[in-house]
Design an enzyme around this catalytic site. Sequence first.
Site, short mmCIF file in Angstrom:
data_model
loop_
_atom_site.label_atom_id
_atom_site.label_comp_id
_atom_site.label_asym_id
_atom_site.label_seq_id
_atom_site.Cartn_x
_atom_site.Cartn_y
_atom_site.Cartn_z
N ARG A 54 0.97 -1.14 0.00
CA ARG A 54 -0.02 0.05 0.07
C ARG A 54 0.91 1.22 -0.18
O ARG A 54 1.93 1.29 0.78
CB ARG A 54 -0.83 -0.01 1.24
CG ARG A 54 -1.83 -1.33 1.11
CD ARG A 54 -2.67 -1.27 2.42
NE ARG A 54 -3.72 -2.49 2.41
CZ ARG A 54 -4.66 -2.56 3.06
NH1 ARG A 54 -5.18 -1.64 3.99
NH2 ARG A 54 -5.31 -3.63 2.97
N ARG A 66 2.22 1.29 10.64
CA ARG A 66 1.85 1.29 9.19
C ARG A 66 2.83 1.34 8.28
O ARG A 66 3.81 2.04 8.37
CB ARG A 66 1.27 2.68 9.05
CG ARG A 66 0.40 3.21 7.84
CD ARG A 66 0.05 4.84 7.53
NE ARG A 66 -1.35 4.87 7.44
CZ ARG A 66 -2.52 4.55 8.07
NH1 ARG A 66 -2.32 4.67 9.11
NH2 ARG A 66 -3.67 4.72 7.32
N GLU A 88 -6.16 -1.59 14.86
CA GLU A 88 -7.04 -2.25 13.95
C GLU A 88 -6.02 -3.46 13.41
O GLU A 88 -5.19 -3.27 12.81
CB GLU A 88 -7.55 -1.44 12.86
CG GLU A 88 -8.29 -2.01 12.02
CD GLU A 88 -8.82 -1.33 10.63
OE1 GLU A 88 -8.82 -0.04 10.85
OE2 GLU A 88 -8.99 -2.03 9.43
N SER A 115 -10.58 -6.11 9.36
CA SER A 115 -11.96 -5.45 8.67
C SER A 115 -12.60 -6.45 8.15
O SER A 115 -12.29 -7.31 7.27
CB SER A 115 -11.19 -4.45 8.06
OG SER A 115 -12.22 -3.60 7.94
N ARG A 133 0.55 -5.45 13.38
CA ARG A 133 -0.07 -4.63 14.40
C ARG A 133 -0.32 -6.00 15.65
O ARG A 133 -0.20 -5.73 16.63
CB ARG A 133 -1.28 -3.92 14.28
CG ARG A 133 -1.07 -2.73 13.57
CD ARG A 133 -2.28 -2.30 12.99
NE ARG A 133 -2.15 -1.08 11.98
CZ ARG A 133 -3.10 -0.53 11.33
NH1 ARG A 133 -4.24 -0.84 11.29
NH2 ARG A 133 -2.47 0.55 10.41
#
Length: 424
Positions: A263, A278, A350, A353, A392
């Site tokens: 990403r 991130r 997070e 999802s 994470r």
Amino acid sequence: MIDLDLLRDDPDRVRASMEAKRIGDPSAVDAALDADRRRREAVTELDGLRQRQGELGRQIGPLMKAGQRDEAAPLLKESNAVKAQVKELEDAVRDLDAALRDAMLAIPNPIHASVPVGGEDANRVEMEWGDTPTFDFEPLPHWELAERHGLVDFERGAKVTGAGFPFYVGKGARLQRALVTLFLDLATEAGYTEVQAPILVNEDSGIGTGQLPDKEGQMYHVTGDDLYLVPTAEVPLTNYLRDEILAPDALPIKLTGYTPCFRREAGSYGKDVRGLNRLHQFDKVELVRFCPAEESYDHLEELLADAERAVQALGLPYRRLTLASGDLGVTQAKTYDLEVWSAGQGRWLEVSSVSNFEAYQARRANVRYRPAEGEKPQFVHTLNGSGLALPRIVAALLENGQQADGSVVLPDRLAAVAGFDRIG
RNA sequence: GGAGAGGUGGCAGAGUGGUCGAAUGCGCCGGUCUUGAAAACCGGAGUGCCCUCACGGGUACCGUGGGUUCGAAUCCCACCCUCUCCGCCA
């Protein structure tokens, strides 16, 4: 892609949903309706002309064969005239098709009735699981623990590639491998078929799941071959069945796959960038389901439970959120997020999802199934969820498992796969 | 990367300018026959779009996109993919 019938029948609902999601320009609705109306007029006229063209051709054929050129002359004249009109209308229809498609692609999936309307602050915390650890010392953030134990090398990653592309070293690397194995094993236990997917995909695949065209800037584009590095295994796994009509007994289909994810994170510089929070490249195990429309919300709860089981297997305290409309992306009708507690940073991260896309992706990717022999094909519903994203999780494992002496204790289930139960 | 061959309906496989959405075989669905099944025979069966309340009608689709022609699965161009051989290579 939304249902064109919905757009025709209830454009207000589509507009309201766009506002609730705070995505897109509601004028796309009018643009789509206008293109649709004009396209239908043009197609009706075009089909009529083609019909005439066919009639003329069938009359001309035998005459030409019989050498009756004079008889055929007036017919040829008309056919040539029709031909010119057909050409003109074909161009018009092509333009209107493109306009309709562009407008439709710009309209997000309407939200499910159970989704809270509002911005990020309207996200609903549904439950918390596990006890957040307490320490009689000041817990360190994972980047300090990772550095102390030589688990992650950010500097060399930056040298070799760039920021956000770390090396995992020694037990850091082994931990990654163990987590991937554990998550895939859990998915297999839950009935998913493990798939190893390509991590470069073409443009049609990006459009199929909804990353393209609107998130083009978030993907790495290999221009030499016009391919994209996957931002998630969702893309290859969902497009696995693109342009297919599935047999009546084929559903549900449950796929799992591990891929690295890439990403660009354009526009998010300076936000949450410390350590593993991130990254531009990270590892993730994804869970994907295809099912009949009427079952998809049951499957959403099952998929959610599958993801939660993975967090629970690691004993990490976490909470579950129902995302509010404003936090949903273009494609989701409803999404749950799972966030693990990060003891060293004192915040929730997070790690999963879980979403129902209803038929939105299926329409774009053209994935259908036949409900019964002889019945018309229907669009499937697609769902997916992280099961789980690694960085994470690693951060939480390090921070929550740290001891007073700086060592880190791993949960049993993970230790059994990794081959070691502590670091340091 | 080089040379060659090829992409047609669920599969196999005809079709090289006209009425071809497309022969034939297998498979599939329904029926006749049979106590039942098989065999045999008869019939059916793709997807999208447009018109229609509906019945139904029209149109497009033979890898993809253009082009030639009154007319294209069939001819021309580009691209994609598959196979064979050579080269390279984990």
